[in-house]
Design an enzyme around this catalytic site. Sequence first.
Site, PDB file in Angstrom:
ATOM      1  N   TYR A  57       0.846  -1.194   0.000  1.00 24.17           N
ATOM      2  CA  TYR A  57       0.000   0.000   0.000  1.00 24.17           C
ATOM      3  C   TYR A  57       0.885   1.249   0.000  1.00 24.17           C
ATOM      4  CZ  TYR A  57      -4.262   2.492   0.100  1.00 24.17           C
ATOM      5  OH  TYR A  57      -5.276   3.330  -0.270  1.00 24.17           O
ATOM      6  N   LYS A  75      -6.015  -2.068  -1.040  1.00 22.63           N
ATOM      7  CA  LYS A  75      -6.882  -2.003   0.146  1.00 22.63           C
ATOM      8  C   LYS A  75      -7.544  -3.351   0.404  1.00 22.63           C
ATOM      9  CE  LYS A  75      -7.262   2.453   1.730  1.00 22.63           C
ATOM     10  NZ  LYS A  75      -7.936   3.700   2.037  1.00 22.63           N
ATOM     11  N   GLU A  96     -13.504   4.853  -2.707  1.00 22.11           N
ATOM     12  CA  GLU A  96     -12.080   5.102  -2.476  1.00 22.11           C
ATOM     13  C   GLU A  96     -11.492   6.015  -3.546  1.00 22.11           C
ATOM     14  OE1 GLU A  96     -10.350   3.812   0.099  1.00 22.11           O
ATOM     15  OE2 GLU A  96      -8.570   4.822  -0.631  1.00 22.11           O
ATOM     16  N   ASP A 153     -11.577   7.894   2.643  1.00 27.01           N
ATOM     17  CA  ASP A 153     -10.818   9.159   2.592  1.00 27.01           C
ATOM     18  C   ASP A 153     -11.462  10.212   3.501  1.00 27.01           C
ATOM     19  OD1 ASP A 153      -9.204   8.118   0.409  1.00 27.01           O
ATOM     20  OD2 ASP A 153     -11.049   8.291  -0.736  1.00 27.01           O
ATOM     21  N   ASN A 189       0.540  13.422   2.775  1.00 31.23           N
ATOM     22  CA  ASN A 189       1.430  12.431   2.169  1.00 31.23           C
ATOM     23  C   ASN A 189       1.719  12.842   0.734  1.00 31.23           C
ATOM     24  OD1 ASN A 189       1.433  10.482   4.302  1.00 31.23           O
ATOM     25  ND2 ASN A 189      -0.666   9.971   3.744  1.00 31.23           N
TER      26      ASN A 189
HETATM   27  P1  NAD Z   1      -8.149  16.768  -1.261  1.00 32.59           P
HETATM   28  O1  NAD Z   1      -7.639  17.094  -2.602  1.00 32.59           O
HETATM   29  O2  NAD Z   1      -9.550  16.272  -1.123  1.00 32.59           O
HETATM   30  O3  NAD Z   1      -7.998  18.048  -0.315  1.00 32.59           O
HETATM   31  C1  NAD Z   1      -6.875  18.888  -0.233  1.00 32.59           C
HETATM   32  C2  NAD Z   1      -7.357  20.223   0.260  1.00 32.59           C
HETATM   33  O4  NAD Z   1      -6.260  21.054   0.578  1.00 32.59           O
HETATM   34  C3  NAD Z   1      -8.169  20.943  -0.809  1.00 32.59           C
HETATM   35  O5  NAD Z   1      -9.428  21.293  -0.313  1.00 32.59           O
HETATM   36  C4  NAD Z   1      -7.362  22.183  -1.107  1.00 32.59           C
HETATM   37  O6  NAD Z   1      -8.191  23.302  -1.330  1.00 32.59           O
HETATM   38  C5  NAD Z   1      -6.579  22.358   0.195  1.00 32.59           C
HETATM   39  N1  NAD Z   1      -5.400  23.184  -0.041  1.00 32.59           N
HETATM   40  C6  NAD Z   1      -4.596  23.202  -1.120  1.00 32.59           C
HETATM   41  N2  NAD Z   1      -3.661  24.163  -0.962  1.00 32.59           N
HETATM   42  C7  NAD Z   1      -3.892  24.734   0.234  1.00 32.59           C
HETATM   43  C8  NAD Z   1      -3.269  25.783   0.939  1.00 32.59           C
HETATM   44  N3  NAD Z   1      -2.226  26.424   0.432  1.00 32.59           N
HETATM   45  N4  NAD Z   1      -3.759  26.111   2.139  1.00 32.59           N
HETATM   46  C9  NAD Z   1      -4.805  25.459   2.662  1.00 32.59           C
HETATM   47  N5  NAD Z   1      -5.443  24.475   2.025  1.00 32.59           N
HETATM   48  C10 NAD Z   1      -4.987  24.107   0.828  1.00 32.59           C
HETATM   49  O7  NAD Z   1      -7.160  15.724  -0.644  1.00 32.59           O
HETATM   50  P2  NAD Z   1      -7.330  14.807   0.666  1.00 32.59           P
HETATM   51  O8  NAD Z   1      -7.806  13.465   0.282  1.00 32.59           O
HETATM   52  O9  NAD Z   1      -8.087  15.544   1.697  1.00 32.59           O
HETATM   53  O10 NAD Z   1      -5.819  14.667   1.095  1.00 32.59           O
HETATM   54  C11 NAD Z   1      -5.055  15.804   1.445  1.00 32.59           C
HETATM   55  C12 NAD Z   1      -3.725  15.363   1.996  1.00 32.59           C
HETATM   56  O11 NAD Z   1      -3.930  14.638   3.199  1.00 32.59           O
HETATM   57  C13 NAD Z   1      -2.950  14.441   1.053  1.00 32.59           C
HETATM   58  O12 NAD Z   1      -1.601  14.779   1.117  1.00 32.59           O
HETATM   59  C14 NAD Z   1      -3.189  13.075   1.641  1.00 32.59           C
HETATM   60  O13 NAD Z   1      -2.119  12.221   1.406  1.00 32.59           O
HETATM   61  C15 NAD Z   1      -3.306  13.376   3.123  1.00 32.59           C
HETATM   62  N6  NAD Z   1      -4.105  12.370   3.835  1.00 32.59           N
HETATM   63  C16 NAD Z   1      -3.536  11.719   4.877  1.00 32.59           C
HETATM   64  C17 NAD Z   1      -4.256  10.767   5.564  1.00 32.59           C
HETATM   65  C18 NAD Z   1      -3.629  10.043   6.724  1.00 32.59           C
HETATM   66  O14 NAD Z   1      -2.540  10.332   7.069  1.00 32.59           O
HETATM   67  N7  NAD Z   1      -4.297   9.126   7.338  1.00 32.59           N
HETATM   68  C19 NAD Z   1      -5.563  10.460   5.194  1.00 32.59           C
HETATM   69  C20 NAD Z   1      -6.135  11.175   4.131  1.00 32.59           C
HETATM   70  C21 NAD Z   1      -5.396  12.139   3.454  1.00 32.59           C
END
Ligand code: NAD
Length: 573
Positions: free
Chosen positions: A109, A181, A252, A276, A425
Site C-alpha cells: 500500500y 486495500k 475510495e 478518505d 502524504n
Molecule cells: P483533497 O484534494 O480532497 O484536499 C486537499 C485540500 O487542501 C483541498 O481542499 C485544497 O483546497 C486544500 N489546499 C490546497 N492548498 C492549500 C493551501 N495552500 N492552504 C490550505 N489548504 C490548501 O485531498 P485529501 O484526500 O483531503 O488529502 C489531502 C492530503 O492529506 C494528502 O496529502 C493526503 O495524502 C493526506 N491524507 C492523509 C491521511 C492520513 O494520514 N491518514 C488520510 C487522508 C489524506
Amino acid sequence: MLRYHKFKDENGDDVYRVESEGYEILRNSILNKGSAFPLEERKLFNLDGYLPSVASTLETQVARRYEGFTQKTSDLEKYIYLRALQDRNETLFYALLLEHLDEMVPIVYTPTVGLACQMFSHIFRFTRGIFLFPDNIDRVEDIFQSFPDRKNIEMIVVTDSEGILGIGDQGIGGMGIPVGKSSLYVAAAGIHPANCLPVTLDVGTNNEELLNDPLYLGIRRERLSGDEYFDFVDKFVKGVKEKFPNAILQWEDFSKQNAFTLLQRYRNEIPSFNDDIQGTGAVTFAGIIGALKIKGEKLTDQLFAVFGAGAGGIGVARQIRTALIGKGLSKDEAGARIYVLDRMGVVFEGRERVDEYKREFSRSADFARGWSLDNPREVSLLDVARNAGISVLAGFSGVAGSFSEEIVRAMAEKVDRPVIFPLSNPTDKTEATPEDIYRWTDGKAIVSAGSPFTDVHYKGKVYVIGQGNNVYIFPGIGLGAILVGAKIITDEMFTAAGTKLAELVSKDWLDANCVYPPISELRTLCRGVAAEVAETAIEQGVAGKTVAPDMIDELVESRMWVPKYARLTRGSV
Ligand code: NAD
C-alpha cells in the site's frame, strides 16, 4: 471452468471441494499450494510430475519468498514481485505479508502503491478484480453474476481513480488502490481473500500524459461528467445491490466533489462508506484522544484547526464535531470549536468561493472581530494561531512546509502542549517535519504524521512518531459491519472505531509521545476495533443479523481467516 466450493469441516477448518483436476488447480491462486501440495493431494488431483518431488511446508515457502523479496532492489520491483505472488498463491502471499507487516505494508500500500498506479499500464501482468467502462456498464449485472463465488463477496473497494492519493487522476491505473486495500482487508481483518472484490470504474481520464501513452490500458477519452457520470455510478450500485447482496461497499479515492456527493447519495441505500473522508476522520480522532491522554486534558476543552478542506480535512472536522456532540455539546457549539481552512484561509459565511461540502463549517462573518490580521480579507492559519489559541492542528493540505516556524511557535505561545499533526502524504508534502516541530516547541508539542518518520532525538529524549494510517480503522469498520450484517454504516461506528484504537495504544508508546500503535500489531488492533464497531451497530439498531453482544469477541475471532493451506477434497460442486 474450474469449480470449487469452500466449507468448514467438523473441526471448523476450511476445506475446498474441487470438481476439477490437473494443472489448472496450480493456476488458481486460491487453491494453489505450489511446492507445498501434500503428496496425497498431488495423487488425488493428478498433479504428479508437475511439481518438484519435495513437498515444502508453508514456513519454508515463506522463507524462500522472503529471500526473493530482499533481493529486489527497488520498491516498485518489490511491489511487482508481491503482486505476482498474490496472483499465483494467495495463502503464501498473506503468510509472507503477515510475517513482515512493517516492511511490506508500505510496499503493498502507501507509499509504493502510488507509483504502482502511475505505472499500472506498464507493469500490468495479470488481471484482478472487475473493470467497468462505458461499453460494458449496461452488462454489469451479467458480469457480476458470473464472478466466481459471487454470493460470498463481503467487501467491495471501488474507485474511479480521479483522486488517487496525492497524485490525482490516474485513469485505469487507480486499480492499484482497490487491489491494495483489499489486500489490507485480508491481512488486517482476516476477511477471506476470495471474499474481497476490487473494482475500477473506468470513466475515462483527464490526464493528458496517460491519454498519450501508447501502452495505456484504459479507455482513451475524457472523463464522463454530470448526468452521464452519475448514471454510470447508479448502474454500478444497482448491480452491487442485486448481485452482491452481502457486501459492504467502500468508496475510495474519488475526486473530493464526487466523494461527498456519492457518500451522501448512497450511504442510506447500501452499506457503504468513504475511507478518505470517514476513515481519515476516525484515525485522526484516535490520535487526538491519544494526545489528550498524554496532556491529561479533555476533548471539550480544545480548540481545533483543520488545514486543508478536502476529503480528509472535512472528514476530520466532521468526526471531531460528532465526538463533541457525543460529549454533550450542541451542533453549533461543537462547530464553533473547529476552524476549517482552505487555500483562501478560514472558511466563513459570506466569503467568496466556498464549495458546498465545506459550508457546514463556515464560521459567522464576524468571527475574527477584534483580531489583529495581516490581511482582513483572508484569515490565515497564522492569524488563527496568534488570535484564537488553537490547541490541536491537523494538516490535510498537501502543501509542504505550510506549518511554518512562525505558526508553530505562535501556537506554542498560547497553549502549553500543542497537538500538531502534519498528515499530508507523501513525505515530501508534509506540512512540517516532526523534528522541526519538536525543535520549535522545545519538545512540548505532541506530533504524529501521515508518512513514516524516524524517531526524533531532542534534548536527551526520544520521540516516536506515530503514523496516522487509515489502515488502523477501515479493516475493523469492514469486519465489524460484515459480522452484524450492518444495513448502514453510521458516523458513530467511526467514533467507536477511533475511540477503541486510542484505547489500544500502550502506555509505553504514549510515554514516547507516540499516539499510534505499531503496524505489526494490526491484527490484534483490528480485532478490538471490529468488535467495537459491531457492538455500536447493534446498539444503534442498524445490525441486520441478530448477534448477542457478549458473543461478539468470539465471533470476530472465529471469522478471521488465517493464511494456512486448506485441505482439498474431490467432489462435484
Ligand atoms: P483533497 O484534494 O480532497 O484536499 C486537499 C485540500 O487542501 C483541498 O481542499 C485544497 O483546497 C486544500 N489546499 C490546497 N492548498 C492549500 C493551501 N495552500 N492552504 C490550505 N489548504 C490548501 O485531498 P485529501 O484526500 O483531503 O488529502 C489531502 C492530503 O492529506 C494528502 O496529502 C493526503 O495524502 C493526506 N491524507 C492523509 C491521511 C492520513 O494520514 N491518514 C488520510 C487522508 C489524506
